[in-house]
Design a protein around this motif. Structure first.
Motif, PDB file in Angstrom:
ATOM      1  N   UNK A  18     -10.003  41.299 -18.135  1.00 43.00           N
ATOM      2  CA  UNK A  18     -10.825  40.697 -17.093  1.00 43.00           C
ATOM      3  C   UNK A  18     -11.911  41.685 -16.682  1.00 43.00           C
ATOM      4  N   UNK A  19     -13.130  41.238 -16.784  1.00 43.68           N
ATOM      5  CA  UNK A  19     -14.239  42.086 -16.370  1.00 43.68           C
ATOM      6  C   UNK A  19     -15.026  41.366 -15.284  1.00 43.68           C
ATOM      7  N   UNK A  20     -15.621  42.159 -14.441  1.00 43.20           N
ATOM      8  CA  UNK A  20     -16.493  41.616 -13.404  1.00 43.20           C
ATOM      9  C   UNK A  20     -17.924  42.020 -13.732  1.00 43.20           C
ATOM     10  N   UNK A  21     -18.822  41.068 -13.618  1.00 43.14           N
ATOM     11  CA  UNK A  21     -20.235  41.367 -13.849  1.00 43.14           C
ATOM     12  C   UNK A  21     -20.721  42.340 -12.776  1.00 43.14           C
ATOM     13  N   UNK A  22     -21.807  42.987 -13.047  1.00 49.42           N
ATOM     14  CA  UNK A  22     -22.374  43.947 -12.105  1.00 49.42           C
ATOM     15  C   UNK A  22     -22.646  43.279 -10.760  1.00 49.42           C
ATOM     16  N   UNK A  23     -22.189  43.902  -9.705  1.00 56.53           N
ATOM     17  CA  UNK A  23     -22.395  43.378  -8.360  1.00 56.53           C
ATOM     18  C   UNK A  23     -21.368  42.353  -7.917  1.00 56.53           C
ATOM     19  N   UNK A  24     -20.463  41.992  -8.787  1.00 55.11           N
ATOM     20  CA  UNK A  24     -19.433  41.012  -8.446  1.00 55.11           C
ATOM     21  C   UNK A  24     -18.181  41.720  -7.927  1.00 55.11           C
ATOM     22  N   UNK A  25     -17.526  41.099  -6.959  1.00 53.23           N
ATOM     23  CA  UNK A  25     -16.308  41.655  -6.380  1.00 53.23           C
ATOM     24  C   UNK A  25     -15.079  40.831  -6.751  1.00 53.23           C
ATOM     25  N   UNK A  26     -15.289  39.524  -6.907  1.00 55.67           N
ATOM     26  CA  UNK A  26     -14.174  38.603  -7.157  1.00 55.67           C
ATOM     27  C   UNK A  26     -14.423  37.799  -8.429  1.00 55.67           C
ATOM     28  N   UNK A  27     -13.339  37.500  -9.126  1.00 54.64           N
ATOM     29  CA  UNK A  27     -13.423  36.590 -10.265  1.00 54.64           C
ATOM     30  C   UNK A  27     -13.561  35.149  -9.789  1.00 54.64           C
ATOM     31  N   UNK A  28     -12.912  34.829  -8.665  1.00 55.27           N
ATOM     32  CA  UNK A  28     -12.858  33.447  -8.200  1.00 55.27           C
ATOM     33  C   UNK A  28     -12.939  33.400  -6.678  1.00 55.27           C
ATOM     34  N   UNK A  29     -13.697  32.450  -6.183  1.00 53.45           N
ATOM     35  CA  UNK A  29     -13.794  32.183  -4.739  1.00 53.45           C
ATOM     36  C   UNK A  29     -13.140  30.839  -4.490  1.00 53.45           C
ATOM     37  N   UNK A  30     -12.149  30.792  -3.609  1.00 51.26           N
ATOM     38  CA  UNK A  30     -11.468  29.540  -3.271  1.00 51.26           C
ATOM     39  C   UNK A  30     -12.167  28.891  -2.077  1.00 51.26           C
ATOM     40  N   UNK A  31     -12.794  27.764  -2.303  1.00 58.73           N
ATOM     41  CA  UNK A  31     -13.463  27.029  -1.235  1.00 58.73           C
ATOM     42  C   UNK A  31     -12.570  25.864  -0.824  1.00 58.73           C
ATOM     43  N   UNK A  32     -12.245  25.800   0.468  1.00 63.34           N
ATOM     44  CA  UNK A  32     -11.342  24.764   0.966  1.00 63.34           C
ATOM     45  C   UNK A  32     -11.589  24.586   2.456  1.00 63.34           C
ATOM     46  N   UNK A  33     -11.024  23.521   2.997  1.00 65.02           N
ATOM     47  CA  UNK A  33     -11.070  23.316   4.443  1.00 65.02           C
ATOM     48  C   UNK A  33      -9.747  23.816   5.026  1.00 65.02           C
ATOM     49  N   UNK A  34      -9.847  24.555   6.090  1.00 63.66           N
ATOM     50  CA  UNK A  34      -8.662  25.208   6.656  1.00 63.66           C
ATOM     51  C   UNK A  34      -7.581  24.221   7.073  1.00 63.66           C
ATOM     52  N   UNK A  35      -7.957  23.125   7.672  1.00 61.82           N
ATOM     53  CA  UNK A  35      -6.965  22.227   8.254  1.00 61.82           C
ATOM     54  C   UNK A  35      -6.111  21.506   7.214  1.00 61.82           C
ATOM     55  N   UNK A  36      -6.657  21.214   6.040  1.00 63.72           N
ATOM     56  CA  UNK A  36      -5.883  20.432   5.060  1.00 63.72           C
ATOM     57  C   UNK A  36      -5.664  21.135   3.725  1.00 63.72           C
ATOM     58  N   UNK A  37      -6.298  22.282   3.515  1.00 59.90           N
ATOM     59  CA  UNK A  37      -6.166  22.901   2.204  1.00 59.90           C
ATOM     60  C   UNK A  37      -5.655  24.330   2.199  1.00 59.90           C
TER      61      UNK A  37
END
Length: 159
Positions: free
Chosen positions: A83-102
């Motif tokens: 697993x490599x991260x591109x320059x300037x990247x910190x995370x491989x994946x960002x989880x986008x969700x709504x707090x109340x249901x996800x």
């Protein structure tokens, strides 16, 4: 530590009972179950050995269970992917969700993915968010985004 305390405690009680003159012979055996101080020490050593044995068995079982956790491997090499991260990247994946249901489901997704792909860096707000105003920066420093579309997702201003 507990066994040391018990051994010292029983030994002290045994000696005190043995020194009392108003107690008849054999009273210490009747009270404590031991007729000699050395037997108390042997019993404590035996209990300590049993405790160490169970600790080793528990560790062995845990290691075997950990070794059987499946991980994703490349078909060509049977090795885990690099697993490599591109320059300037910190995370491989960002989880986008709504707090109340996800929130719970996305937390499970993160933990399962990290078990399957060791070394995977996944952003999850409850673990990594330091400033809600910097949410766009977290997204910009992530290589991919996973949208968890649960009830109310599109009504959320942060999503």
């Amino acid at each position: 530590l507990l066994l040391s305390f018990l051994c010292a405690n029983w030994t002290t009680i045994f000696i005190k009972v043995e020194e009392r003159e108003d107690c008849g012979p054999g009273y210490e055996k009747e009270l404590l179950g031991f007729s000699d101080v050395d037997k108390i020490g042997y019993a404590m050593i035996g209990l300590a050995a049993v405790a160490v044995f169970f600790a080793f068995v528990g560790g062995f079982v845990a290691l075997r269970r950990f070794a059987r956790i499946p991980t994703i491997r490349l078909a060509s090499t049977r090795q885990a992917p690099e697993l490599t991260l591109a320059t300037g990247m910190t995370y491989h994946l960002f989880n986008s969700h709504i707090w109340s249901t996800g929130q719970d489901a996305v937390g499970n997704i993160k933990s399962e993915l990290q078990l399957l792909v060791p070394g995977l860096k996944i952003f999850l707000d409850v673990d990594d968010l330091k400033d809600i105003g910097a949410l766009e920066e977290y997204i910009q420093h992530s290589q991919m985004i996973l949208f968890f579309l649960s009830c109310g997702y599109f009504r959320s201003k942060n999503c």
